[in-house]
Every structure is written in structure tokens, then in C-alpha cells.
Design an enzyme around this catalytic site. Structure first.
Site, PDB file in Angstrom:
ATOM      1  N   GLU A 153       0.829  -1.211   0.000  1.00 14.99           N
ATOM      2  CA  GLU A 153       0.000   0.000   0.000  1.00 14.99           C
ATOM      3  C   GLU A 153       0.863   1.261   0.000  1.00 14.99           C
ATOM      4  OE1 GLU A 153      -2.773  -0.416  -0.906  1.00 14.99           O
ATOM      5  OE2 GLU A 153      -4.254  -0.910   0.616  1.00 14.99           O
ATOM      6  N   THR A 201      -5.547   6.994  -5.199  1.00 16.89           N
ATOM      7  CA  THR A 201      -5.714   7.164  -3.747  1.00 16.89           C
ATOM      8  C   THR A 201      -4.894   8.356  -3.250  1.00 16.89           C
ATOM      9  OG1 THR A 201      -6.194   4.840  -3.450  1.00 16.89           O
ATOM     10  CG2 THR A 201      -5.426   6.011  -1.508  1.00 16.89           C
TER      11      THR A 201
HETATM   12  N1  HSE Z   1      -8.614   4.552   3.800  1.00 19.83           N
HETATM   13  C1  HSE Z   1      -8.026   4.743   2.515  1.00 19.83           C
HETATM   14  C2  HSE Z   1      -8.471   6.079   1.982  1.00 19.83           C
HETATM   15  C3  HSE Z   1      -8.478   3.647   1.606  1.00 19.83           C
HETATM   16  O1  HSE Z   1      -9.667   6.356   2.057  1.00 19.83           O
HETATM   17  O2  HSE Z   1      -7.632   6.853   1.512  1.00 19.83           O
HETATM   18  C4  HSE Z   1      -7.886   3.739   0.228  1.00 19.83           C
HETATM   19  O3  HSE Z   1      -8.409   2.689  -0.545  1.00 19.83           O
END
Ligand code: HSE
Length: 306
Positions: A128, A181
Site C-alpha cells: 500500500e 488514492t
Molecule cells: N482509507 C483509505 C483512503 C483507503 O480512504 O484513503 C484507500 O483505498
């Protein structure tokens, strides 16, 4: 040389009131990874089918997660990974998490399972980090553990599996645009009003309680996001109309899946989940946005050895 194939499912992170802490694993969409032991140390990504992603192991989420595991276990071991992408990157349903989690489960299996699923989270999180700059665990945790998970802390890592009500179904609509993201995180505000924090905490506690009590009405009342959705919804075409129509069609609640652009809805029962899907599709048909839809029960097992 031994080899294994795994199915690594998609996931929905945040679930409205649980930014960076809540996630749930899906059943009906995911990546397939084929992993084989190699004589050369390290990880080689031999092929990626279905998407244009980096083959270089240090730039690939599965490669980085696998290398993190090997650095801890034994850097002399080597594995080749072929990835069939069933999840589109930048879709908001955990594309990078699936590949990262699938890689570490497959490698762990070939090593004779020296690590528990919970211990694998730390390695998958490194995938990630390379994907978006933050090693958040809210997608990789449900993919590795199955069901709903709550990340109480990432340092030290403390992840709790929650209850999955039997009749809870997830509808996803994915408008065919890519939202990275990293970009969706960049638009978030650094500061909160105390009022927002209080409302969000109350809903998060109530949602977790609703899941354990299988109280669908409490789940409905708790699926509210006072912090992230008001900002990120601007990145998603037709978001407020999708939400309105999905809830009118019977959804318990509707929100942004992870960092978007996919939108998820939770429903009680498959029939309602399908009606919610049709209602959301109608919104995109009317405004001319191409989309994919998925309807899935909750996957309580996570990554599966095939
Ligand atoms: N919690 C993370 C975000 C998840 O919302 O940025 C990304 O898939």
C-alpha cells in the site's frame, strides 16, 4: 519447484464513518496470482494480465509486499509471481491491496505458513505504501482476515475482526474513471471541528455495535460520514443522486468505497442489493457515465488458496 494459485478478493475500505480503520472483504471480484518458488533470490513479477502495471518488483505492490516478507523471513528465498488483474487500479475497491495480500498469502503458503494471516498484514501494508504513499491497513486487513475488520492501530499493528451479519449484501457501482488514492488523500483537510469528531466517533461505535448485534436499523442509522465524504464526493460524478436513489431503493446506507470513485451501498438481502444496483445504474445511464457494477455477499474467508 512448488507453486500455488490464490484468489485475492476486492474490498471496501472506510465504510462511511470508519476512515482508514474499517474495511470489508467482497466475494465476487478479485485478482488471481500464480506464485512459484524460484532459485534466484527475491521476487520477479513475470507477467501481469489485464492491466498495465509495473513489472519491476520494487515498484509493484505484490513485489514490494513479497520482498517485505522475504526480508523478514529469509532474503535468500525467491519467488516468481504472475498476476491476473480482475480489479481495475484506481477503482476504489482495493486493487493494490488484493495483489499485495494475495502475494504474501501465496508465498507464506509455499514457505509452510510461518506467519499467521494477522502477521501478514504488516507485509501487505508495504505494498500500500508504494501504491499511494501511506501504509494504511484498512483494505489489506479484511482481504487477509475476511469479513469486516477494524484497524485500532497501525503502530503497533492491532487489527480486530468484527461480526458479519449474514444477510448483509454489498452493491458497488464503479464509474469508469480513475481516482488515484494519493490524489483523493491530498484533497482531505488536516483539521477537524470537535463536533465532527464527536459525530463520527458516535457513528463508528454504533456501526460496530450494529454489526455485532446484527441490528440492521442501527447499521442504517450509523452509515454517515461527517468528515471525508463531504470533500471527496466532489470527485465522483452524480454522487448525491446515486446516494439518494440507492437509499430510496432500500439500501441501509450508501457511501464512497475507499478513496473512490466506486460507490458502495449496504443492503439487507440480495433482492434489495440488486434493486439498489439497478437504481444506481439508472442514474449513470441518465447522465451518460459508463460503469461496472458488482453485487457481493461478505467474504468471511479473505484470500483463498485455489
Ligand atoms: N482509507 C483509505 C483512503 C483507503 O480512504 O484513503 C484507500 O483505498
Amino acid at each position: 519447484m512448488s507453486n500455488v494459485s490464490v484468489f485475492a478478493p476486492a474490498s471496501v475500505a472506510n465504510i462511511s464513518c470508519g476512515f482508514d480503520v474499517l474495511g470489508v472483504c467482497l466475494k465476487s471480484v478479485g485478482d488471481i496470482l500464480h506464485i512459484e518458488e524460484a532459485s534466484k533470490p527475491g521476487i520477479e513479477i513475470t507477467e501481469i494480465i489485464g492491466q498495465d502495471l509495473p513489472l519491476e518488483a520494487t515498484k509493484n505492490v505484490a513485489g514490494v509486499a513479497g520482498l517485505a516478507l522475504l526480508a523478514d523471513y529469509n532474503p535468500e528465498r525467491g519467488f516468481n509471481i504472475k498476476i491476473e488483474k480482475g480489479i481495475k487500479p484506481g477503482s476504489g475497491i482495493g486493487s493494490s491491496s488484493a495483489s499485495a495480500a494475495g502475494a504474501v498469502v501465496g508465498i507464506n503458503h509455499l514457505l509452510g505458513n510461518p506467519y499467521t494471516r494477522n502477521q501478514l498484514i504488516a507485509f501487505a501494508m508495504e505494498g500500500e505504501r508504494v501504491a499511494c504513499g501511506t501504509a494504511h491497513a484498512d483494505n489489506v486487513s479484511p482481504v487477509l482476515l475476511g469479513g469486516f475488520t477494524l484497524v485500532r492501530s497501525v503502530n503497533p499493528l492491532d487489527v480486530i475482526t468484527l461480526n458479519s451479519p449474514l444477510e448483509l449484501m454489498i452493491t458497488i457501482i464503479h464509474p469508469e474513471i480513475e481516482v488515484k488514492t494519493a490524489d483523493a488523500r491530498a484533497v482531505l483537510l488536516d483539521k477537524l471541528h470537535l463536533k465532527q469528531a464527536v459525530a463520527q466517533t458516535a457513528n463508528l461505535g454504533a456501526l460496530v455495535t450494529g454489526l455485532f448485534k446484527e441490528d440492521y436499523e442501527l447499521i442504517r442509522r450509523s452509515l454517515v460520514d461527517h468528515i471525508v465524504e463531504p470533500v471527496r464526493s466532489m470527485l465522483i460524478p452524480g454522487f448525491s443522486e446515486l446516494k439518494k436513489r440507492a437509499n430510496q431503493a432500500g439500501a441501509l446506507g450508501t457511501g464512497i468505497s475507499g478513496s473512490g470513485p466506486s460507490v458502495f451501498a449496504l443492503s439487507k438481502g440480495m433482492e434489495t442489493a440488486q434493486n439498489v444496483g439497478l437504481a444506481m445504474q439508472k442514474v449513470y445511464d441518465e447522465i451518460g457515465v459508463p460503469y461496472d457494477t458488482y453485487i457481493s455477499p461478505i467474504n468471511e474467508k479473505g484470500v483463498k488458496i485455489l
